[in-house]
Each structure stands twice: as structure tokens, then as C-alpha cells.
Design an enzyme around this catalytic site. Structure first.
Site, mmCIF file in Angstrom:
data_model
loop_
_atom_site.group_PDB
_atom_site.id
_atom_site.type_symbol
_atom_site.label_atom_id
_atom_site.label_comp_id
_atom_site.label_asym_id
_atom_site.label_seq_id
_atom_site.Cartn_x
_atom_site.Cartn_y
_atom_site.Cartn_z
ATOM 1 N N ASP A 30 -62.603 -12.650 21.293
ATOM 2 C CA ASP A 30 -63.114 -14.017 21.400
ATOM 3 C C ASP A 30 -62.958 -14.749 20.061
ATOM 4 O O ASP A 30 -63.488 -14.297 19.042
ATOM 5 C CB ASP A 30 -64.595 -13.951 21.799
ATOM 6 N N ASP A 31 -62.224 -15.862 20.069
ATOM 7 C CA ASP A 31 -62.096 -16.705 18.864
ATOM 8 C C ASP A 31 -61.436 -16.010 17.671
ATOM 9 O O ASP A 31 -61.715 -16.366 16.527
ATOM 10 C CB ASP A 31 -63.472 -17.230 18.393
ATOM 11 N N CYS A 68 -63.138 -21.421 25.300
ATOM 12 C CA CYS A 68 -63.310 -20.188 26.084
ATOM 13 C C CYS A 68 -63.138 -20.388 27.584
ATOM 14 O O CYS A 68 -62.331 -19.711 28.217
ATOM 15 C CB CYS A 68 -64.700 -19.593 25.857
ATOM 16 N N LYS A 122 -67.561 -10.682 28.296
ATOM 17 C CA LYS A 122 -67.962 -12.080 28.525
ATOM 18 C C LYS A 122 -67.209 -12.714 29.692
ATOM 19 O O LYS A 122 -65.987 -12.685 29.735
ATOM 20 C CB LYS A 122 -67.701 -12.858 27.230
ATOM 21 N N HIS A 124 -68.095 -16.305 31.375
ATOM 22 C CA HIS A 124 -67.978 -17.732 31.029
ATOM 23 C C HIS A 124 -67.118 -18.528 32.013
ATOM 24 O O HIS A 124 -66.409 -19.463 31.623
ATOM 25 C CB HIS A 124 -67.465 -17.903 29.593
ATOM 26 N N HIS A 209 -66.754 -13.990 18.256
ATOM 27 C CA HIS A 209 -67.417 -15.285 18.475
ATOM 28 C C HIS A 209 -68.686 -15.361 17.614
ATOM 29 O O HIS A 209 -69.293 -14.335 17.322
ATOM 30 C CB HIS A 209 -67.765 -15.371 19.958
ATOM 31 N N ASP A 267 -58.630 -15.588 22.981
ATOM 32 C CA ASP A 267 -58.748 -16.664 23.972
ATOM 33 C C ASP A 267 -58.599 -18.034 23.311
ATOM 34 O O ASP A 267 -58.337 -19.028 23.983
ATOM 35 C CB ASP A 267 -60.086 -16.582 24.725
#
Ligand SMILES: *[C@@H]1O[C@H](CO)[C@@H](O)[C@H](O)[C@H]1NC(C)=O
Ligand SMILES: *[C@@H]1O[C@H](CO)[C@@H](O)[C@H](O)[C@H]1NC(C)=O
Ligand SMILES: *[C@@H]1O[C@H](CO)[C@@H](O)[C@H](O)[C@H]1NC(C)=O
Ligand SMILES: *[C@@H]1O[C@H](CO)[C@@H](O)[C@H](O)[C@H]1NC(C)=O
Ligand SMILES: *[C@@H]1O[C@H](CO)[C@@H](O)[C@H](O)[C@H]1NC(C)=O
Length: 477
Positions: A30-31, A68, A122, A124, A209, A267
Site C-alpha cells: 500500500d502506497d 487506493c 485491506k 477498501h 500506508h 497500488d
């Protein structure tokens, strides 16, 4: 000759049996910034990721969405977010929306091919009713959380728990850093897996994240990094790397690794703005020259090791059909994504020549924007995104804050860049190339006609997690 023909037929027929299909592990960081991995940046300590990447195929032109929910929409549905109403920002915890239920997600496609399908991490992609949640969208099991981000140890969003084991709140993990729990859950599933079925695991980790949190031992791996933000962030990357290593080890221990294909991707590419303990903002990314590309690579079963990288254009919508092809299935033709499996394996040019960055007509809180890539050119209309500028955080001691930039309404300003010649987007060609602007704008307007309006309802304040056992769970829409 006859023997060869027989062999060919035999090979084709075994490639169709479910026991021979590759196991597929789809890892999302993530990120994670483009330069925040050891194989690009020697300051980062990611030996497990580096090994997979350098022994596999690194994608130099793999694009993701800037947020995301839209990227995960693309991964799971193979659709551009603006085609399914998911183009506006990200879903909040009280928004009664999810990716339309008539789209079959990647695990649903793989289930048809005989896969056992598991998700850890995750989601989302909306959760207000159970039909929106992972186990109703093709996963046999789900362990993880529904919303954007949360505390890595308490697993709370605000005052309420967002941590689920299938549909039930997972209450007894408080105090345990999520990367450990997620890796352990993946290892357990691998050990329990009945090997007569191919295995699909979707592992969208919480790392890296915000909030910036990691056990001290990982932060301590970076004693020379002066910025506290950057030091913690770097530790978070290394914790993720260890989790990746534990999963590959379990696959090896179980004898599954040889027949496993791993896809690793971020992502959200380039700069992520993270926050420390929900208070202080810190810019923690490290821009390299590829502002808009995500970290992405493949390793393992089915790849021919004749090259180390692939520079064909790939978009997040393409991973679903690419993985379905790798599994021996036939990708849907009705989706935006296209399979690159044969091109990747054989080093052929990508069949993708253009894509939509986004088309978002919603005016609140930013004022509408759209972007398209055709060949080497990129046209941006309207709000171009917040993360402007360059940043080298390793030696920074101060926290930096977001600058509020106000843009004009509609499709101004216009930006045109030649991404091949000017990957850092310093040279706006709008004035110099009005014909190119007109050409890309016309193409964009064709796509705009196919847009589905954003499904971005106001928060539902009648939904109170107190009435759901103090947990963010489905059942309120
Ligand atoms: C899903 O439903 C929407 C709205 O009815 C429709 O426009 C779209 O084509 C459908 N997609 C699929 C894959 O069925
Ligand atoms: C939490 O409870 C579940 C179900 O009882 C159990 O399987 C799991 O091992 C527990 N986890 C921890 C960290 O105690
Ligand atoms: C990886 O596995 C080792 C050995 O079991 C364990 O000590 C470590 O905490 C695990 N790390 C992660 C991130 O899961
Ligand atoms: C694994 O699945 C096969 C096929 O469904 C079944 O025959 C076998 O008993 C299963 N093995 C275990 C250990 O459950
Ligand atoms: C930090 O600054 C020093 C001195 O200017 C420089 O030598 C070093 O390379 C910098 N480190 C990073 C990670 O940029």
C-alpha cells in the site's frame, strides 16, 4: 514427428487440468513509492523483494491509479474506475457504496478454474452489505479490514474495530502489528492447503500506508536516516519485506513454490503523503525519475527467464486478465483490461497503447479533472493532483505539510507532456503542440461519453458501529 505431436497434445491437455495450474500469489504494497525498494535504491533493505524482482521480471511501465479504492477496483474488476463509478477519491467508512455487484472479481474468475481463493489484508472496495465483501465476491476466506487505513496495532478506525475474520470481528489481535498477523495467516493457509487444488492468495498488506508505525527493531535497521518519518517508513518497508519472505518460505516448505507465480505491485505510485500518529504530516516518499509508475514485478511459474525487465505499457486493469491467462483461462473480452501474459513471457511489445488516468467530473472538494495517455503523450485537464514537486527526504529533519493548491474549474489548466522524453513532467508542451492537445482531448472526450457517474454518496451518519458490536462491519445498507 508423431512423438512430438503426441507430446504437444499431451502438454496442452495437462495445462488444462486444475492440479497443474500455477498457484498465484498477488501481493499489494500500500502506497509504496517507486524508489522505496532495495533493487532500485541501495538505502532500502528489502532482500526478499529484491530476490524475487531481480530473478523475475521487473515492469518499468506499469501504471496504477493515484488512490487506493480506484487501484483496487482496477485489480479486482479489470475495469477503469470511471467505468464503474469508483473514480472519485476513496470510499469512507460511512459511505454506502461498493464496486457494482454485477462485475465478477478476479477470485471469482479463478474459482471457475478450480482455484482455492484467499484474501488477507485491506479491502477498501465497499462493505456496507455482505454482498459487497470479499467472501461474497469470490474469496473462500477473508482476514483483514474494510477501510482505507487504521492503527497497525489496535486495528481501530476512530474508536471502532476494523478487523475481520470472514464476516466476524477479529477482536483478539489487539497489540499485534498487522504485518505479522497477515503473514502468519498466509503461512497457516499455505500449510492447510489441499494441494489437489491450485491456490490463489491476494495479499494486500497494510504496509506501508499511514499512520507511520513499525516495531522499533525495523526502524533501527536505518540508523543513518536522519528524518524520523523516513526512518519509520523505511522500517515499515523492511517489515513488509520480511512478511513477503515468510510467505515464500512457507510456499517452499510446502513444495508449492516451484509452481507459484507471484505478482507484486504497489497500488499507488510515486509520492505518498503519510502521517505520523494521526497528527503530523510528513512527506516520506523519494521521487525518482519515474513519477507515475508503480513498483511492480512478477516472479515464478510460467515465466521464461530470458530477460530481467519488461518495458511495455501495462495498466492496473490488465492484471486481472493477465493472471487469468497465466492460470490457463480465457480472459473476459467485456472488460477494459487486456492480458499481457504472452507479451511478458515472450518479450513482445505491449498491445496497450493508451489508457485513461482518470475522468472525474465531481466538483467537491477538488474541481474535476481528467487525464489520458496516448503513446508517449500525456494530457491532463484540470486539477493535476496534490503532490507537486521534488523531495529528497533521507536528510530532511523537518516535517513538511501539504500545500493547498487551488485550480480553476472544469478542464483548466491544460498540461501536455512527452513522458518518454520528459518523465519528470517539467516541460509543458501545451503551447508548443496545440494539435497534439486537440488529438488527445478528442480521444478523451470519446471515453468521457462512456463514463459512469461517480458513486460517492454522503456519509450515512445513521450508521453507528456501536450498534454493530463496536466494529465496522456490513449490514447497514
Ligand atoms: C453492470 O450494470 C451496469 C448498470 O446496469 C451496466 O451498465 C453494466 O454494463 C453491467 N456490467 C456487467 C459486466 O454486467
Ligand atoms: C484469536 O481467536 C481465534 C479464534 O478463537 C484463534 O484462532 C486465534 O488464534 C486467536 N488469535 C490470537 C492472536 O490470539
Ligand atoms: C517471519 O517469521 C519469523 C519466524 O517465524 C518471525 O519471527 C517473524 O516475526 C515473521 N515476520 C513477519 C513480518 O511476519
Ligand atoms: C484433497 O482434495 C481431494 C479432491 O477433492 C480429496 O480427494 C482429498 O481427500 C483431499 N485431501 C485432504 C487431505 O483433505
Ligand atoms: C545526505 O547528505 C549527505 C551530505 O550532504 C550526503 O553525502 C548523503 O548522500 C545524503 N544522503 C542521502 C540518503 O541523500
Amino acid at each position: 514427428m508423431e512423438a512430438q505431436q503426441f507430446l504437444a497434445v499431451f502438454l496442452v491437455s495437462i495445462s488444462l487440468t486444475s492440479a497443474q495450474r500455477p498457484n498465484i500469489v498477488f501481493i499489494v504494497a500500500d502506497d509504496l513509492g517507486w524508489n522505496d525498494v532495495g533493487f532500485r535504491n541501495p538505502d532500502m533493505k528489502t532482500p526478499n523483494i529484491d530476490k524475487l524482482a531481480t530473478e523475475g521480471i521487473i515492469f518499468e511501465n506499469a501504471y496504477v491509479q493515484p488512490l487506493c479504492t480506484p487501484s483496487r477496483t482496477a485489480f479486482m474488476s479489470g475495469m477503469f474506475p470511471f467505468h464503474v463509478g469508483m473514480q472519485h477519491r476513496v470510499l469512507g467508512p460511512r459511505q454506502a457504496a461498493c464496486v457494482p455487484l454485477n462485475y465478477t472479481f478476479l477470485p471469482g474468475e479463478l474459482k471457475e478454474l478450480g482455484y482455492a481463493t484467499h484474501m488477507i489484508g485491506k479491502w477498501h472496495l465497499g462493505y456496507c452489505k455482505k454482498e459487497c465483501t470479499p467472501t461474497y465476491r469470490g474469496f473462500d476466506t477473508f482476514f483483514g479490514y474494510y477501510n482505507m487505513g487504521e492503527d497497525y496495532y489496535t486495528h481501530l478506525v476512530g474508536k471502532y474495530l476494523d478487523y475481520s475474520d470472514n464476516l466476524l470481528p477479529a477482536r483478539n489481535y489487539s497489540g499485534e502489528y498487522s504485518a505479522f498477523t497477515f503473514a502468519q495467516r498466509a503461512v497457516d493457509i499455505i500449510h492447510r492447503h489441499n494441494v489437489s487444488q491450485p491456490l490463489f492468495m491476494y495479499l494486500p498488506y497494510q504496509n506501508v500506508h499511514g499512520p507511520l508505525q513499525v516495531p522499533k527493531k525495523y526502524e533501527d535497521m536505518y540508523p543513518n536516516v536522519i528524518s524520523e518519518c523516513r526512518r519509520i517508513y523505511s522500517g515499515m518497508v523492511s517489515a513488509l519485506d520480511e512478511a513477503v519472505g515468510n510467505v515464500t518460505k512457507a510456499l517452499n516448505d510446502r513444495g508449492l513454490f516451484e509452481n507459484t507465480l507471484i505478482l507484486f505491485t504497489t497500488d499507488v505510485s510515486s509520492c505518498s503523503i503519510s502521517f505520523k500518529l494521526y497528527q503530523q504530516f510528513c512527506k516520506i516518499c523519494f521521487f525518482a525519475i519515474h513519477l507515475e509508475h508503480g513498483v511492480s514485478f512478477m516472479y515464478g511459474a510460467g515465466l521464461r527467464k530470458t530477460r530481467t525487465s519488461y518495458d511495455g505499457m501495462i495498466h492496473a486493469v490488465d492484471w486481472k486478465p493477465t493472471l487469468v491467462s497465466a492460470a490457463g483461462g480465457t480472459p473476459e473480452t467485456s472488460i477494459d483490461g487486456m492480458s499481457h501474459w504472452d507479451s511478458i513471457r515472450n518479450g513482445l511489445p505491449s498491445s496497450r497503447t493508451e489508457f485513461i488516468y482518470n475522468i472525474d467530473d465531481m466538483e467537491v472538494p477538488v474541481q474535476g479533472h481528467a487525464g489520458i495517455r496516448v503513446g508517449d503523450y500525456k494530457l491532463l485537464l484540470g486539477y493535476p493532483g496534490a503532490a507537486d514537486g521534488w523531495h529528497r527526504p533521507m536528510n530532511t529533519t523537518q516535517y513538511e505539510t501539504y500545500e493547498q493548491i487551488v485550480y480553476l474549474k472544469g478542464d483548466k489548466p491544460v498540461h501536455l507532456f512527452n513522458i518518454r522524453e520528459d518523465p519528470t513532467e517539467h516541460n509543458d508542451l501545451t503551447e508548443k503542440m496545440p494539435d497534439m492537445v486537440a488529438k488527445l482531448r478528442a480521444r478523451l472526450e470519446e471515453y468521457r461519453k462512456t463514463m459512469v457517474p461517480a458513486n460517492f454518496p454522503d456519509p450515512d451518519h445513521s450508521y453507528d458501529p456501536k450498534n454493530f458490536g463496536d466494529a465496522w462491519t456490513p449490514g447497514w445498507c
